[in-house]
Design a protein around this motif. Structure first.
Motif, mmCIF file in Angstrom:
data_model
loop_
_atom_site.group_PDB
_atom_site.id
_atom_site.type_symbol
_atom_site.label_atom_id
_atom_site.label_comp_id
_atom_site.label_asym_id
_atom_site.label_seq_id
_atom_site.Cartn_x
_atom_site.Cartn_y
_atom_site.Cartn_z
ATOM 1 N N SER A 173 43.920 57.827 55.477
ATOM 2 C CA SER A 173 45.233 57.428 54.979
ATOM 3 C C SER A 173 45.648 56.167 55.714
ATOM 4 O O SER A 173 44.986 55.721 56.647
ATOM 5 N N ARG B 35 48.368 57.648 50.821
ATOM 6 C CA ARG B 35 47.325 58.669 50.824
ATOM 7 C C ARG B 35 47.255 59.285 49.431
ATOM 8 O O ARG B 35 48.198 59.215 48.634
ATOM 9 N N ASN B 36 46.117 59.892 49.149
ATOM 10 C CA ASN B 36 45.986 60.695 47.940
ATOM 11 C C ASN B 36 46.194 62.134 48.377
ATOM 12 O O ASN B 36 47.294 62.571 48.628
ATOM 13 N N ARG B 37 45.137 62.871 48.540
ATOM 14 C CA ARG B 37 45.220 64.170 49.198
ATOM 15 C C ARG B 37 44.953 63.931 50.683
ATOM 16 O O ARG B 37 44.063 63.188 51.046
ATOM 17 N N GLN C 86 43.435 64.061 54.146
ATOM 18 C CA GLN C 86 42.055 64.406 54.500
ATOM 19 C C GLN C 86 41.679 63.808 55.845
ATOM 20 O O GLN C 86 42.098 62.707 56.191
ATOM 21 N N GLN D 195 53.133 59.249 45.718
ATOM 22 C CA GLN D 195 53.840 60.428 45.200
ATOM 23 C C GLN D 195 55.308 60.132 44.887
ATOM 24 O O GLN D 195 56.001 60.967 44.291
ATOM 25 N N THR E 294 47.960 74.553 54.077
ATOM 26 C CA THR E 294 48.231 73.174 53.664
ATOM 27 C C THR E 294 47.268 72.778 52.552
ATOM 28 O O THR E 294 46.294 73.471 52.271
ATOM 29 N N ASN E 295 47.543 71.635 51.918
ATOM 30 C CA ASN E 295 46.617 71.057 50.931
ATOM 31 C C ASN E 295 45.712 70.014 51.570
ATOM 32 O O ASN E 295 45.048 69.247 50.879
ATOM 33 N N TYR E 296 45.709 69.972 52.873
ATOM 34 C CA TYR E 296 44.959 68.984 53.642
ATOM 35 C C TYR E 296 43.494 69.412 53.719
ATOM 36 O O TYR E 296 43.182 70.582 53.918
ATOM 37 N N LYS E 297 42.594 68.458 53.585
ATOM 38 C CA LYS E 297 41.163 68.765 53.581
ATOM 39 C C LYS E 297 40.504 68.303 54.876
ATOM 40 O O LYS E 297 40.627 67.148 55.267
#
Length: 310
Positions: free
Chosen positions: A130, A143-145, A147, A50, A170-173
């Motif tokens: 990650s 990391r990407n998203r 997770q 990022q 969060t955007n964490y999966k």
């Protein structure tokens, strides 16, 4: 949610960052110079893909007291460190625990934790997808998203409501898995191979990429490793991972060559003690399975020669 991240390495730091940004009341357990650094500067992350740096102030504790209660405790540690903290976790009155990281002995660790605890504990195991490394003054995270794969050993995780609430903003999966013990054991196979190759070539990634014979052994060895688990009665999961490695060896070899040519391959640290402990555990499985693994044996032979020459 009141959350403790027990461990402030690469993965623990990133998880704490996610939970803080999600609006939770987050504490991090750290010690020594790392604790001092976190108190002074907060969690400083360089997000590699990022291309940004984030800084998050965080409450730091150095010990986990018996009566300090948390809605969730994430124990983010190396495989070789988990057992040392089990008595501490058992003595604390918080109920919901997630042990995050490589783990070849999830069932044994859960049994030990439950036997030592005075109260009922709800235990899950997870793996955060990650990586990264520590650098002076910051942690580089790959990391990407964000997770995490997680699951219980005795059915569905009983505290899913608390987990969903903690990650709601969060955007964490979070991906749940019905057989987390098998997932973690399957994960040991590619992890060992990805860590063996740099050890054999002294971390020279370009040299690994050019060593087609070594990569051939590594891909074939992964297939042998999955066969060991099958022989012991463990399901191959995720099934697609083993299937691709077995049926498309040439493609996997080319992917490994490309990976070791990329700069990102140099950004992920592998802990020697952890890898050695996982390798010893695999040898235990191999003795139980009593199957032939010529490619795995060849890589182990090369590692022994390398260590003998150091």
């Amino acid at each position: 949610m009141k959350v403790l991240v027990y461990g402030a390495g690469v993965l623990g730091s990133y998880l704490a960052h996610v939970l803080i940004r999600g609006g939770n009341d987050v504490s991090v357990l750290a010690r020594g110079a790392r604790a001092d650094e976190l108190e002074r500067n907060g969690i400083v992350l360089r997000h590699y893909f990022q291309r940004k740096t984030t800084v998050d102030p965080v409450r730091v504790i150095r010990t986990l007291e018996k009566d300090e209660l948390y809605d969730l405790i994430f124990v983010v540690m190396k495989y070789t460190d988990f057992r040392a903290v089990l008595p501490i976790l058992a003595g604390n009155l918080s109920r919901n625990l997630v042990l995050v990281g490589n783990n070849a002995e999830a069932e044994e660790m859960q049994s030990e934790l439950l036997e030592q605890s005075e109260i009922e504990k709800n235990i899950a195991f997870g793996f955060q997808l990650s990586g990264g490394r520590r650098e002076p003054g910051r942690t580089v995270i790959i990391r990407n998203r964000g997770q995490m794969v997680l699951g219980g050993l005795d059915g569905p995780v009983s505290f899913q409501t608390e987990l969903k609430q903690a990650f709601a903003n969060t955007n964490y999966k979070l991906t749940t898995h019905e057989d987390m013990d098998a997932w973690l054991k399957n994960h040991v196979i590619p992890i060992l191979m990805l860590c063996y190759l740099p050890q054999i070539h002294d971390g020279q990634m370009n040299k690994i990429a050019r060593d087609g014979k070594l990569i051939h052994h590594a891909v074939a060895a992964m297939g042998e490793g999955f066969h060991v688990l099958e022989t012991l009665g463990y399901p191959l999961t995720p099934a697609g991972q083993a299937s691709v490695i077995r049926k498309h060896r040439w493609l996997v070899q080319e992917i490994l060559k490309l990976y070791h040519l990329l700069p990102v391959s140099r950004m992920i640290d592998g802990n020697f003690a952890e890898i050695e402990a996982l390798a010893h555990k695999f040898q235990d499985w191999l003795k139980q399975a009593k199957v032939k693994t010529p490619h795995w044996d060849e890589l182990e032979r090369q590692l022994r020669i390398k260590k003998a020459g150091e």
